[in-house]
Design a protein around this motif. Structure first.
Motif, PDB file in Angstrom:
ATOM      1  N   GLU A   1      39.259  33.512  39.863  1.00  0.00           N
ATOM      2  CA  GLU A   1      39.228  33.876  38.452  1.00  0.00           C
ATOM      3  C   GLU A   1      40.577  34.459  38.034  1.00  0.00           C
TER       4      GLU A   1
ATOM      5  N   ALA B   1      43.224  32.363  35.806  1.00  0.00           N
ATOM      6  CA  ALA B   1      43.497  32.945  34.492  1.00  0.00           C
ATOM      7  C   ALA B   1      44.997  33.165  34.326  1.00  0.00           C
TER       8      ALA B   1
ATOM      9  N   LEU C   1      33.524  28.172  37.713  1.00  0.00           N
ATOM     10  CA  LEU C   1      33.850  29.263  36.806  1.00  0.00           C
ATOM     11  C   LEU C   1      33.582  28.879  35.359  1.00  0.00           C
TER      12      LEU C   1
ATOM     13  N   GLU D   1      29.805  28.553  34.757  1.00  0.00           N
ATOM     14  CA  GLU D   1      29.123  29.844  34.738  1.00  0.00           C
ATOM     15  C   GLU D   1      29.419  30.584  33.445  1.00  0.00           C
ATOM     16  N   ALA D   2      30.682  30.611  33.102  1.00  0.00           N
ATOM     17  CA  ALA D   2      31.054  31.312  31.876  1.00  0.00           C
ATOM     18  C   ALA D   2      30.350  30.693  30.679  1.00  0.00           C
TER      19      ALA D   2
ATOM     20  N   ASN E   1      35.002  39.702  29.822  1.00  0.00           N
ATOM     21  CA  ASN E   1      35.358  38.673  30.806  1.00  0.00           C
ATOM     22  C   ASN E   1      36.692  38.017  30.481  1.00  0.00           C
TER      23      ASN E   1
ATOM     24  N   ASP F   1      39.396  37.265  32.111  1.00  0.00           N
ATOM     25  CA  ASP F   1      39.928  36.183  32.935  1.00  0.00           C
ATOM     26  C   ASP F   1      39.158  34.894  32.739  1.00  0.00           C
ATOM     27  N   LEU F   2      37.838  35.045  32.724  1.00  0.00           N
ATOM     28  CA  LEU F   2      37.012  33.868  32.507  1.00  0.00           C
ATOM     29  C   LEU F   2      37.425  33.204  31.190  1.00  0.00           C
TER      30      LEU F   2
END
Lengths: 200, 200, 200, 200
Positions: free
Chosen positions: D27, D31, D68, D71-72, D108, D110-111
């Motif tokens: 992540e 990012a 990632l 999920e995000a 979140n 970075d996500l």
DNA sequence: CATGAATGAGGCTTCATTCAT
DNA sequence: GATGAATGAAGCCTCATTCAT
């Protein structure tokens, strides 16, 4: 005291069992995928043990391979010697050995695939095992030539040719088993003894 | 006016030279180390070029291997067909083919090591090339059996045995060249035709 | 003397032509494959020149990309300034700029795809070009807020939101062109000016 | 008796910890550097493990990225749905969704940078995740237009514009956090609902 | 003993850039 | 100037082997 011994026995048994499972697994996996295609993890999984366990029994992947090749070679050699001892003359020796070879192949397919199959002979052990057989054959051929049973020729070349016949015929048969071991052995033996051409 | 053409020619020459060096290098390296042992970097180094250059000529390592195998197979096949066409009967065909095989091996050692050597036949192309030869042999054997030149037997098994004889004898000979190609070919042909056992 | 000049001219022409072909090719290829997917060799091939030639005109691959982005940004900026100068108030400025933006996109699809498309904004130039536009918008918004044409709010955030609206709408439209540039521009401008909710 | 289970638990814990460290590292690195700039080795190093370890948890570099993103996207979608369900009308839905979006981004970072940041949307998953949100927005806009809460317009274009507003505002905010998430959300929502122009 | 998570050297392949012609 | 062959650093991925538990 007895207890200790018993426990030791139990341990030894377990070790022995795991050892057997590993060889068996290695045999199947190596036969199926060849040396390069077989991963240590595959063998361990097939044996139902952890990867680490594999390394408790063999120092390297190569080691199992060697063990299998050597074991197969020595068993085969023993059986051939037995067969030879019952034979009355070089021609008979040759025929019996060929039979032994094919029957051994029939009973130990995987072992054969490992040693004589595709992706085999890239390894020195395999090659030296093969030379060992060739050497024995050379002996027999020389004997046969000396006492007139065999025509004269170059024993070393003949021996290599015979080994090649058997190996190749076996590795073909191992994948196309529409004929019996006995039949293939008979055909190969006949060809080796009398050749293709119809007698004068 | 001609300048452009000249430059193109120069370039083409260079490309051709590099290409030749690469095939040659690949041939040597593959023959010496086998498919798995030969690294692309080895081939490039042997050819005296950078790794990247290899990939200007072949898309993958497998590709050179295939090219070499296929080229060898087709050359050999062509020479065998020519030899066969001059033969008068199946026995003659067989003998001539064996001779061609050994002479080809003598002239193309590395190519032979790649196709019939250790660490070869693990690959489908090699196997199918070998089957192709076996198939031709089956034809000839059938012909010979039908017109009575050959004794009767199982043509497929015989063919495999013959292929095995030749391959094995060659790969032995390739490393122990104390005898001439002609001699080996003669011995193998004789064995194939008349077998080991003394007539009558 | 004349001859020399002529020759020089001819050379200059040729250079200019190759240069144009390269930018054009770069534009097409970068638009189609994105920065990472576009290979220098692709651009050269598309321009009909050798790879080496590419490097006579641009020091690196990044350089063409930068040039395209900057050129597009400055053209767009110029057109926007012209449009702004004809506007009577901040709301009008905003509407005209949005129109210019979409019409520019319509006329320069590839350039737009490069700058605002997928696989774009990973690069600093793109981001700073975008900030430049945002900065101009901030000015206009501030003006509008000061003279009461615009409601009060956070000019910087509004500017970013407006830029986002346009970019996203364009990059959607660039791939689904069932509506006209004028239509999209009108919709976006209306949204920006009056919002979604029906006036009380 | 419990020993085996305990050991298994210990192992599972370790696996889980490494797994967590890897996702977290991925992540951060993704990012910070974007998909193309992030090397598998970077992720492994950041996670404090060897390269090989990375591949025990993910089959490819792309795989972590997908995980990632997905999920995000699914978390965000879930939170938006919850927020929507509590809303009384389309305008309210829109406002709440915008708030959720910014708060999610705040929690979140970075996500968000991965999905909506620079060097993102070059990938299909990202684009389809974005379309998913756009599709939901289209629904809401249509609803609002039908019952007169929203002015009439082209729902698809509006939706894209809204998505663009949010993404762009977020990615600006993520790097200039002098204002609170609530503030940004409020500004964007206000702009989206009422536009810039002062209603007379 | 057994385990399987962790390791990292090593192999294949790509591609921006250079350079001899 | 123009060319395209050559380069090699760098990235991804595999898997035999080790080692902490």
């Amino acid at each position: 005291m007895e207890a200790g011994t018993e426990k030791q026995d139990r341990r030894a048994d377990r070790r022995a069992r795991t050892a057997r499972e590993l060889v068996a697994a290695a045999e199947r996996v190596l036969a199926a995928k060849g040396y390069h295609g077989a991963k240590v993890a595959d063998i361990a999984r097939e044996a139902g043990v952890g990867v680490g366990t594999f390394y408790l029994y063999y120092p390297t992947k190569e080691a199992v391979f060697l063990e299998l090749v050597e074991e197969a070679a020595s068993q085969l050699k023993a059986q051939m010697q037995e067969a030879s001892s019952e034979a009355s003359n070089p021609a008979d020796v040759s025929r019996r050995r060929i039979e032994v070879f094919f029957h051994f192949a029939a009973r130990n397919r995987d072992l054969f695939r490992i040693i004589f199959g595709h992706d085999a002979s890239f390894h020195d052990v395999v090659r030296s095992a093969q030379s060992m057989f060739a050497a024995d054959i050379v002996q027999n051929i020389r004997g046969g030539m000396e006492n007139g049973v065999f025509r004269t020729g170059h024993p070393e070349i003949w021996a290599q040719a015979l080994v090649g016949m058997c190996i190749h015929a076996v590795s073909w048969w191992v994948e196309h088993d529409e004929v019996s071991a006995t039949e293939v052995a008979g055909q190969v033996a006949a060809l080796a003894q009398h050749g293709m051409v119809n007698g004068h």
